[in-house]
Design a protein around this motif. Structure first.
Motif, short mmCIF file in Angstrom:
data_model
loop_
_atom_site.label_atom_id
_atom_site.label_comp_id
_atom_site.label_asym_id
_atom_site.label_seq_id
_atom_site.Cartn_x
_atom_site.Cartn_y
_atom_site.Cartn_z
N THR A 115 6.66 31.06 23.02
CA THR A 115 6.23 29.54 24.09
C THR A 115 7.16 29.20 25.15
OG1 THR A 115 5.03 27.87 23.75
CG2 THR A 115 7.24 28.46 22.54
N VAL A 116 6.87 28.41 26.08
CA VAL A 116 7.34 28.12 27.21
C VAL A 116 7.61 26.25 26.90
CG1 VAL A 116 7.37 28.09 29.84
CG2 VAL A 116 7.03 29.63 28.62
N LEU A 117 8.06 26.09 26.76
CA LEU A 117 8.00 24.46 27.04
C LEU A 117 9.40 24.33 28.02
CD1 LEU A 117 9.40 23.55 23.12
CD2 LEU A 117 7.70 23.95 23.52
N LYS A 144 14.90 36.91 9.60
CA LYS A 144 14.31 35.80 10.94
C LYS A 144 15.18 35.68 11.54
CE LYS A 144 10.74 35.16 7.72
NZ LYS A 144 9.09 35.46 7.95
N LEU A 145 14.66 35.85 13.28
CA LEU A 145 14.93 35.50 13.94
C LEU A 145 14.29 34.52 15.24
CD1 LEU A 145 17.63 36.06 16.46
CD2 LEU A 145 16.04 38.16 17.28
N LEU A 146 15.51 33.39 15.65
CA LEU A 146 15.06 32.24 16.08
C LEU A 146 15.68 32.57 18.10
CD1 LEU A 146 13.26 29.84 17.42
CD2 LEU A 146 14.77 28.56 16.32
N VAL A 147 15.10 32.44 19.55
CA VAL A 147 15.58 33.13 19.71
C VAL A 147 15.30 31.84 20.92
CG1 VAL A 147 15.66 34.66 21.96
CG2 VAL A 147 15.88 35.42 19.50
N ILE A 148 16.27 31.02 21.05
CA ILE A 148 16.14 30.34 22.24
C ILE A 148 16.32 30.63 23.06
CG2 ILE A 148 15.93 26.96 23.15
CD1 ILE A 148 16.33 27.06 19.28
N GLY A 183 9.37 22.29 19.49
CA GLY A 183 10.86 23.00 19.56
C GLY A 183 10.87 23.22 17.63
N ASN A 184 11.21 22.36 16.97
CA ASN A 184 10.92 22.06 15.45
C ASN A 184 10.17 22.61 14.70
OD1 ASN A 184 13.57 20.90 16.19
ND2 ASN A 184 12.50 18.91 15.49
N LEU A 185 8.87 22.76 15.38
CA LEU A 185 7.89 23.63 15.05
C LEU A 185 7.93 24.72 15.16
CD1 LEU A 185 4.48 21.01 16.24
CD2 LEU A 185 5.75 21.38 13.59
N PHE A 186 8.51 24.85 16.87
CA PHE A 186 8.78 26.65 16.60
C PHE A 186 9.55 26.96 15.51
CE2 PHE A 186 5.83 26.00 20.30
CZ PHE A 186 5.24 27.17 19.97
N ALA A 187 11.12 26.19 15.11
CA ALA A 187 11.95 26.63 14.56
C ALA A 187 11.67 26.84 12.71
CB ALA A 187 13.38 25.66 14.20
N GLN A 188 10.95 26.26 12.53
CA GLN A 188 9.22 26.46 11.17
C GLN A 188 9.12 27.42 11.27
OE1 GLN A 188 7.13 22.42 10.12
NE2 GLN A 188 8.50 21.37 10.85
N GLN A 189 8.36 27.83 12.19
CA GLN A 189 7.44 28.80 12.18
C GLN A 189 8.47 30.08 11.99
OE1 GLN A 189 5.00 30.01 14.97
NE2 GLN A 189 5.22 31.46 15.56
N VAL A 194 10.79 34.85 16.42
CA VAL A 194 9.96 33.75 17.54
C VAL A 194 10.75 33.08 18.36
CG1 VAL A 194 9.97 30.92 17.88
CG2 VAL A 194 8.88 31.82 16.02
N SER A 195 10.70 33.45 19.51
CA SER A 195 11.58 33.36 21.01
C SER A 195 10.58 32.19 21.69
CB SER A 195 11.38 34.45 21.26
OG SER A 195 9.88 35.45 22.06
N VAL A 196 11.77 31.19 22.13
CA VAL A 196 11.19 29.77 22.87
C VAL A 196 12.21 30.01 24.06
CG1 VAL A 196 10.99 27.10 22.92
CG2 VAL A 196 10.72 28.40 20.60
N LEU A 197 11.06 29.82 25.75
CA LEU A 197 12.02 29.15 26.85
C LEU A 197 11.29 28.03 27.22
CD1 LEU A 197 12.93 30.84 29.22
CD2 LEU A 197 10.65 30.29 30.20
N ILE A 198 12.98 27.35 27.40
CA ILE A 198 13.09 26.25 27.64
C ILE A 198 13.61 26.59 29.27
CG2 ILE A 198 14.27 23.53 27.52
CD1 ILE A 198 14.18 24.30 24.62
N GLU A 199 12.18 25.97 29.96
CA GLU A 199 12.80 25.44 31.57
C GLU A 199 12.12 25.05 32.37
OE1 GLU A 199 10.01 25.81 34.21
OE2 GLU A 199 9.03 25.28 32.66
N GLY A 200 12.96 24.63 33.38
CA GLY A 200 12.99 23.16 34.01
C GLY A 200 14.04 22.94 35.60
N PRO A 201 14.05 22.14 35.96
CA PRO A 201 14.81 22.12 37.33
C PRO A 201 16.82 21.87 36.50
CG PRO A 201 13.72 20.04 36.93
CD PRO A 201 13.24 21.23 36.29
#
Ligand code: ATP
Ligand code: MG
Length: 272
Positions: free
Chosen positions: A190-192, A166-170, A48-54, A64-71
């Protein structure tokens, strides 16, 4: 006397966001801190921190958009908020279904649109879109969802901010499969994946951090969970520990084991 110019100046420069600073806003979602219960936590935060830096880097695209998925209960929202906090982006907005209860589809889309428009004005912006499937009014029975909101989000997730911004979407979701079917997964950089706790060691790390049990009790618990299958989300486990905290000290270990078994979080390996 206050004139219109003063008012606009104040609006621009003096008025703090209604719900406090970026950090205040995000802290609400990490109510109980982040317990490092195992390697998955370290990896998600590192990635997550790496993508935020990106997202911050000047030589890359502005989005940069990151999907955090899990149960359910696995700690997605808290981890998303922690990554947003670590990013140190000064403008943070949370887009969550709780804030849009009772909104019509159109109102919802406009409200999401406004969050993105506000973000484009800031140099470094972070938007947390919590619980995407709920935002889309997804219901497993039917299944149905708001196509209008889906289309709006898809457009916004792919739209580059203006030059120099710059836009970071989580985003978070407990329905990866559903997003996949809606062809939304490919919209993310990316998907985490956030897993449940699945090892005795994970469980013990959280129990230890909670400071509810003595060393002797922790040993007893280690012994009792040995060889069993463990599967529980951090949010659920923390709630369980809160309950245990209230019970008689002599009953704590047995209560914990019983409750874990009742919830299906602790099973003999033979059972499935
Ligand atoms: P839901 O499926 O209901 O959306 P969730 O997966 O988003 O739940 P959270 O709302 O993030 O779960 O709840 C996790 C809770 O556990 C938070 O209060 C957080 O502070 C706490 N917590 C402690 N350690 C961790 C960790 N390693 N990862 C995530 N959350 C943690
Ligand atoms: Mg959540």
């Amino acid at each position: 006397l206050v004139n219109r110019a003063d008012f606009l100046h104040a609006l621009e420069h003096d008025i703090k966001p209604a719900f406090g600073t970026a950090e205040d806003i995000l802290n609400q979602y990490v109510a109980r801190g982040i317990i490092n219960w195992g390697a998955p936590v370290t990896h998600i935060l590192e990635d997550g921190n790496l993508f935020a830096q990106q997202a911050r880097a000047t030589d890359t695209s502005g989005l940069v958009s990151v999907l955090i998925e899990g149960p359910p209960n696995s700690g997605k929202t808290a981890l998303a908020a922690q990554i947003a906090k670590n990013s140190d982006f000064p403008f943070v907005k949370v887009c969550s279904p709780e804030e849009m209860v009772g909104f019509t589809e159109t109102a919802k889309c406009l409200s999401i649109r406004k969050i993105f428009d506000d973000a484009y004005r800031s140099t470094l912006s972070c938007i947390l879109v919590d619980n995407i499937e709920r935002l889309l009014d997804y219901g497993p029975i039917g299944p149905r969802y708001s196509n209008l909101t889906l289309q709006a989000l898809l457009v916004l997730l792919k739209k580059e901010p203006p030059p120099g911004k710059k836009l970071l979407v989580i985003c978070t979701s407990s329905r990866r499969q559903v997003l996949e079917e809606m062809e939304m997964l490919s919209a993310f950089t990316t998907v985490l994946h956030v897993p449940n706790l699945s090892k005795a060691e994970h469980l013990l790390n959280v129990l230890e951090a909670s400071e509810v049990f003595s060393n002797a009790e922790l040993k007893q618990i280690t012994h009792q969970v040995h060889g069993k299958r463990i599967f529980i989300g951090i949010k659920k486990l923390l709630a369980l520990i809160d309950m245990i905290r209230q019970t008689d000290e002599r009953m704590r270990v047995i209560k914990l084991i019983t409750k874990l078994e009742e919830d299906g979080a602790l099973e003999d390996p033979g059972m499935a």
